[in-house]
Design a protein around this motif. Structure first.
Motif, PDB file in Angstrom:
ATOM      1  N   ILE A  61      -6.356 -11.914  -4.914  1.00 31.85           N
ATOM      2  CA  ILE A  61      -5.460 -11.597  -6.049  1.00 31.85           C
ATOM      3  C   ILE A  61      -4.304 -10.710  -5.574  1.00 31.85           C
ATOM      4  CG2 ILE A  61      -5.282 -10.334  -8.249  1.00 31.85           C
ATOM      5  CD1 ILE A  61      -8.289 -11.118  -8.711  1.00 31.85           C
ATOM      6  N   LEU A  62      -4.644  -9.657  -4.840  1.00 33.57           N
ATOM      7  CA  LEU A  62      -3.618  -8.717  -4.371  1.00 33.57           C
ATOM      8  C   LEU A  62      -2.639  -9.410  -3.424  1.00 33.57           C
ATOM      9  CD1 LEU A  62      -5.874  -5.565  -3.763  1.00 33.57           C
ATOM     10  CD2 LEU A  62      -4.264  -5.912  -5.650  1.00 33.57           C
ATOM     11  N   THR A  63      -3.164 -10.301  -2.588  1.00 38.03           N
ATOM     12  CA  THR A  63      -2.297 -11.013  -1.635  1.00 38.03           C
ATOM     13  C   THR A  63      -1.309 -11.919  -2.367  1.00 38.03           C
ATOM     14  OG1 THR A  63      -4.051 -10.977   0.024  1.00 38.03           O
ATOM     15  CG2 THR A  63      -2.291 -12.564   0.362  1.00 38.03           C
ATOM     16  N   VAL A  64      -1.819 -12.686  -3.334  1.00 42.62           N
ATOM     17  CA  VAL A  64      -0.927 -13.585  -4.087  1.00 42.62           C
ATOM     18  C   VAL A  64       0.101 -12.763  -4.864  1.00 42.62           C
ATOM     19  CG1 VAL A  64      -0.788 -15.332  -5.908  1.00 42.62           C
ATOM     20  CG2 VAL A  64      -2.666 -15.416  -4.266  1.00 42.62           C
ATOM     21  N   ALA A  65      -0.347 -11.672  -5.478  1.00 43.23           N
ATOM     22  CA  ALA A  65       0.582 -10.829  -6.249  1.00 43.23           C
ATOM     23  C   ALA A  65       1.639 -10.213  -5.327  1.00 43.23           C
ATOM     24  CB  ALA A  65      -0.183  -9.736  -6.990  1.00 43.23           C
ATOM     25  N   HIS A  66       1.224  -9.853  -4.138  1.00 42.11           N
ATOM     26  CA  HIS A  66       2.163  -9.289  -3.154  1.00 42.11           C
ATOM     27  C   HIS A  66       3.221 -10.321  -2.769  1.00 42.11           C
ATOM     28  CE1 HIS A  66       3.567  -7.132   0.402  1.00 42.11           C
ATOM     29  NE2 HIS A  66       3.325  -8.214   1.111  1.00 42.11           N
ATOM     30  N   GLN A  67       2.776 -11.567  -2.628  1.00 44.86           N
ATOM     31  CA  GLN A  67       3.713 -12.607  -2.194  1.00 44.86           C
ATOM     32  C   GLN A  67       4.663 -13.009  -3.314  1.00 44.86           C
ATOM     33  OE1 GLN A  67       0.325 -15.147  -0.777  1.00 44.86           O
ATOM     34  NE2 GLN A  67       1.740 -15.553   0.898  1.00 44.86           N
ATOM     35  N   ALA A  68       4.128 -13.055  -4.559  1.00 44.39           N
ATOM     36  CA  ALA A  68       4.902 -13.601  -5.671  1.00 44.39           C
ATOM     37  C   ALA A  68       5.582 -12.516  -6.498  1.00 44.39           C
ATOM     38  CB  ALA A  68       3.993 -14.426  -6.567  1.00 44.39           C
ATOM     39  N   GLN A  77      -0.054 -14.090   6.020  1.00 41.00           N
ATOM     40  CA  GLN A  77       0.539 -14.345   4.706  1.00 41.00           C
ATOM     41  C   GLN A  77       1.045 -13.060   4.061  1.00 41.00           C
ATOM     42  OE1 GLN A  77      -1.104 -16.671   1.664  1.00 41.00           O
ATOM     43  NE2 GLN A  77      -1.434 -18.486   2.922  1.00 41.00           N
ATOM     44  N   ILE A  78       0.244 -11.995   4.175  1.00 37.53           N
ATOM     45  CA  ILE A  78       0.643 -10.720   3.558  1.00 37.53           C
ATOM     46  C   ILE A  78       1.917 -10.197   4.219  1.00 37.53           C
ATOM     47  CG2 ILE A  78      -0.007  -8.291   3.244  1.00 37.53           C
ATOM     48  CD1 ILE A  78      -2.965  -9.302   3.070  1.00 37.53           C
ATOM     49  N   GLU A  79       1.971 -10.306   5.549  1.00 29.82           N
ATOM     50  CA  GLU A  79       3.113  -9.732   6.259  1.00 29.82           C
ATOM     51  C   GLU A  79       4.371 -10.587   6.140  1.00 29.82           C
ATOM     52  OE1 GLU A  79       1.547  -8.635  10.146  1.00 29.82           O
ATOM     53  OE2 GLU A  79       0.915  -6.703   9.271  1.00 29.82           O
ATOM     54  N   GLN A  80       4.189 -11.881   5.851  1.00 32.94           N
ATOM     55  CA  GLN A  80       5.368 -12.735   5.652  1.00 32.94           C
ATOM     56  C   GLN A  80       5.920 -12.606   4.244  1.00 32.94           C
ATOM     57  OE1 GLN A  80       4.131 -16.674   6.719  1.00 32.94           O
ATOM     58  NE2 GLN A  80       4.565 -16.375   8.894  1.00 32.94           N
ATOM     59  N   GLY A  81       5.022 -12.459   3.267  1.00 29.72           N
ATOM     60  CA  GLY A  81       5.461 -12.434   1.864  1.00 29.72           C
ATOM     61  C   GLY A  81       5.747 -11.032   1.393  1.00 29.72           C
ATOM     62  N   GLY A  82       6.476 -10.922   0.307  1.00 33.44           N
ATOM     63  CA  GLY A  82       6.695  -9.627  -0.345  1.00 33.44           C
ATOM     64  C   GLY A  82       7.520  -8.688   0.506  1.00 33.44           C
ATOM     65  N   SER A  83       7.548  -7.427   0.107  1.00 37.87           N
ATOM     66  CA  SER A  83       8.398  -6.445   0.795  1.00 37.87           C
ATOM     67  C   SER A  83       7.591  -5.693   1.821  1.00 37.87           C
ATOM     68  CB  SER A  83       8.975  -5.475  -0.213  1.00 37.87           C
ATOM     69  OG  SER A  83       7.925  -4.770  -0.843  1.00 37.87           O
ATOM     70  N   VAL A 108      -4.813  -3.949   5.305  1.00 36.70           N
ATOM     71  CA  VAL A 108      -4.348  -4.700   6.475  1.00 36.70           C
ATOM     72  C   VAL A 108      -4.456  -3.834   7.739  1.00 36.70           C
ATOM     73  CG1 VAL A 108      -2.300  -5.710   7.588  1.00 36.70           C
ATOM     74  CG2 VAL A 108      -2.883  -6.329   5.230  1.00 36.70           C
ATOM     75  N   THR A 109      -4.092  -2.564   7.627  1.00 32.50           N
ATOM     76  CA  THR A 109      -4.177  -1.659   8.780  1.00 32.50           C
ATOM     77  C   THR A 109      -5.621  -1.567   9.279  1.00 32.50           C
ATOM     78  OG1 THR A 109      -2.336  -0.358   7.939  1.00 32.50           O
ATOM     79  CG2 THR A 109      -3.752   0.720   9.556  1.00 32.50           C
ATOM     80  N   GLN A 110      -6.564  -1.398   8.349  1.00 29.42           N
ATOM     81  CA  GLN A 110      -7.976  -1.288   8.737  1.00 29.42           C
ATOM     82  C   GLN A 110      -8.500  -2.611   9.298  1.00 29.42           C
ATOM     83  OE1 GLN A 110      -9.648   1.521   8.843  1.00 29.42           O
ATOM     84  NE2 GLN A 110      -8.044   2.709   7.890  1.00 29.42           N
ATOM     85  N   LEU A 111      -8.067  -3.723   8.695  1.00 27.83           N
ATOM     86  CA  LEU A 111      -8.530  -5.030   9.187  1.00 27.83           C
ATOM     87  C   LEU A 111      -8.041  -5.280  10.606  1.00 27.83           C
ATOM     88  CD1 LEU A 111      -8.125  -7.432   6.111  1.00 27.83           C
ATOM     89  CD2 LEU A 111     -10.237  -6.426   7.030  1.00 27.83           C
ATOM     90  N   LYS A 112      -6.824  -4.846  10.880  1.00 26.27           N
ATOM     91  CA  LYS A 112      -6.311  -5.029  12.243  1.00 26.27           C
ATOM     92  C   LYS A 112      -7.117  -4.219  13.255  1.00 26.27           C
ATOM     93  CE  LYS A 112      -1.474  -6.249  11.420  1.00 26.27           C
ATOM     94  NZ  LYS A 112      -0.092  -5.736  11.435  1.00 26.27           N
TER      95      LYS A 112
END
Lengths: 108, 108
Positions: A25-32, B102-108, A93-97
């Motif tokens: 949800i957060l990823t899609v919202a971030h993109q859109a 996807q997160i790093e490509q989309g959004g700000s 994302v920072t923690q996942l990396k």
């Protein structure tokens, strides 16, 4: 290996954000930036009830804003990331990396 | 944005593996090959009961092997990744990388 290991990267992950569906949800919202309920439901392959439950968790945590309105005569629900939600996703994302780096350095 | 979006990367994540604590267990086991229960508990900051529950889920899914024995006079439990567990962790990493992209490509 010692008896007092360093905290593991997963201890820095927030279950509110990391949970699979909410991360989607957060990823899609971030993109859109602003995403419609039905679109999200289809994109993530969820029932309306399941999606509503997760949105409620995210809204209570202050990570998304929910807006209700109309598109023509149709009732619609839109959601968007709050600044806190955006930061929370970036922290995830920072923690996942860090985690991926550990996995790829260790083992076979 | 269309009415029939592509499946999202999170739909390819397995909840058995992605759940925060279990992802930590699999990561530590991957790094150490064979890991002792008490070490894992400290590394992930868990209670023994919570760790046991997650180990049970992973064992039932065939992702880890659990071995009980003694170190001197002390009863010990060790766990190690099965080949399926190793593959499952690698699949998780593959999906997480797609998601991060996807997160790093989309959004700000």
């Amino acid at each position: 290996m010692t008896d007092q290991p360093e905290p593991h990267p997963v201890t820095g992950l927030d279950d509110v954000v990391h949970q699979r569906v909410r991360l989607g949800i957060l990823t899609v919202a971030h993109q859109a930036r602003r995403v419609e309920f039905g679109f999200l439901r289809t994109a993530l392959g969820l029932t309306a009830g399941n999606l509503s439950q997760h949105l409620s968790v995210l809204e209570k945590a202050g990570l998304i804003d929910i807006e209700k309105g109309y598109e023509g005569k149709r009732a619609r629900t839109w959601l968007s990331l709050t600044p806190s939600g955006d930061r929370a996703l970036k922290d995830e994302v920072t923690q996942l990396k860090r985690l991926i780096q550990q996995i790829e350095q260790g083992g076979s």
